[in-house]
Enzyme design. Structure first.
Site, PDB file in Angstrom:
ATOM      1  N   LEU A 263      11.715 -20.154  -4.157  1.00  0.00           N
ATOM      2  CA  LEU A 263      10.622 -19.316  -3.664  1.00  0.00           C
ATOM      3  C   LEU A 263       9.422 -19.383  -4.593  1.00  0.00           C
ATOM      4  O   LEU A 263       9.562 -19.328  -5.821  1.00  0.00           O
ATOM      5  CB  LEU A 263      11.109 -17.867  -3.559  1.00  0.00           C
TER       6      LEU A 263
ATOM      7  N   HIS B  81       2.921   3.452  -9.044  1.00  0.00           N
ATOM      8  CA  HIS B  81       2.817   2.032  -9.373  1.00  0.00           C
ATOM      9  C   HIS B  81       4.069   1.545 -10.102  1.00  0.00           C
ATOM     10  O   HIS B  81       4.535   0.420  -9.872  1.00  0.00           O
ATOM     11  CB  HIS B  81       1.573   1.782 -10.220  1.00  0.00           C
TER      12      HIS B  81
ATOM     13  N   ASP C 182       0.821  -1.200   0.000  1.00  0.00           N
ATOM     14  CA  ASP C 182       0.000   0.000   0.000  1.00  0.00           C
ATOM     15  C   ASP C 182       0.863   1.260   0.000  1.00  0.00           C
ATOM     16  O   ASP C 182       1.973   1.268   0.541  1.00  0.00           O
ATOM     17  CB  ASP C 182      -0.895   0.004   1.242  1.00  0.00           C
TER      18      ASP C 182
END
Length: 245
Positions: A130, A36, A19
Site C-alpha cells: 500500500l 486530533h 473530518d
C-alpha cells in the site's frame, strides 16, 4: 465483512477527508487537540484494513493550506502530533510493507518537521505494498497553480511548447500525484457534503461516500461499508448503462 468484499472490484485508490476531530472532542468536553490525537489512532486502523483488503493507494487529507489560518497553538500542536505519530508508526509501516509519501507545499512547513517527515518517507521507500500518501499543507488550487507555473517555466526554458498541453495526460504529469491513479473512491467523514479544495482535478470521476461519523469514531467496519457501497455503484464515465453492457 472482508469476506463480503469483491476483491476483483476494489477501488485502486481511496482518498479520505478526515473530518470531525474537533467536533468529536467538543462533544466530549475535551480540548480540540484530543480529537486530533484520537484521529491518529483512526489513521492506524484504516491504514491496516486498507492494506489487508488490498487497496493500492490511500491518500489522507491531513493538513490543508487553509489550516495554517487556525490559532497558532493548534497549528503547532498539529505539526508536532503529525511528526511524532509518523515516526512512531514508521516501524509498523515497514513491517506491513506500506510506503509513505507526502504531497503539499513543503516550503510552509517548519524545517525540523519536514526533515523528520522526509526521513520516515526515505525509510519506507523500499516498500511495495500500500502507498499511504499524506496531503500536508495541501490544497488543490495550490497544486493546479503550481502545475501551471512549472509548465510555464518549462516553456520559458525551451523544454516545452504551449501546443504540448493538448491532453489531460500532458497536464497531469505536472501534478503532485503524477505517478498515482486518480481516486476511484473519496470518503468524507463528519457529515459535510463538500470537497474542501481536495484533489479537485483528480476526483473528476471519483465516487463520493459521505458519513456522519466523526473521524475518531470511523472504524474498520465503516471503511468496509464504504467499499461495499462503492461496489454497488455503476461507474459510467459519461456513457449510458446500455453502452456499458
Amino acid at each position: 465483512m472482508i469476506e463480503e468484499i469483491d476483491k476483483n472490484r476494489l477501488p485502486r485508490h481511496v482518498a479520505v477527508i478526515m473530518d470531525g476531530n474537533g467536533r468529536w472532542a467538543k462533544a466530549r468536553g475535551l480540548d480540540r487537540s484530543q480529537g486530533h490525537v484520537e484521529g491518529v489512532n483512526t489513521v492506524r486502523r484504516i491504514t491496516e484494513i486498507a492494506s489487508e483488503v488490498g487497496i493500492g493507494y490511500l491518500t489522507l487529507y491531513t493538513f490543508s493550506t487553509e489550516n495554517w489560518n487556525r490559532p497558532k497553538a493548534e497549528v503547532d500542536a498539529l505539526m508536532h502530533l503529525i511528526v511524532i505519530a509518523i515516526e512512531r508508526e514508521t516501524p509498523d509501516l515497514i513491517k506491513n510493507n506500506v510506503r509513505l509519501r507526502m504531497i503539499g507545499d513543503a516550503s510552509r512547513m517548519p524545517d525540523e518537521a519536514y526533515a523528520r517527515l522526509s526521513q520516515c518517507i526515505a525509510d519506507t521507500a523500499h516498500c511495495t505494498g500500500l502507498t499511504l500518501t499524506l496531503a500536508i499543507s495541501y490544497s488543490a488550487r495550490w497544486e493546479i497553480l503550481e502545475a501551471c507555473r512549472r509548465f510555464a517555466l518549462d516553456v520559458q526554458a525551451g523544454k516545452a511548447s504551449p501546443d504540448d498541453m493538448a491532453s489531460d495526460g500532458a497536464f497531469e504529469k505536472y501534478l503532485t500525484t503524477y505517478d498515482m491513479p486518480d481516486p476511484d473512491l473519496m470518503i468524507r467523514t463528519g457529515g459535510d457534503h463538500r470537497v474542501s479544495n481536495y484533489l479537485l482535478w483528480q476526483i473528476a470521476y471519483s465516487e463520493i461516500y459521505v458519513t456522519d461519523t466523526y473521524w475518531p469514531d470511523f472504524s474498520k467496519e465503516d471503511f468496509l461499508k464504504a467499499i461495499s457501497d462503492y461496489q454497488r455503484r455503476e461507474r459510467r464515465f459519461g456513457l449510458t448503462s446500455d453502452q456499458l453492457k
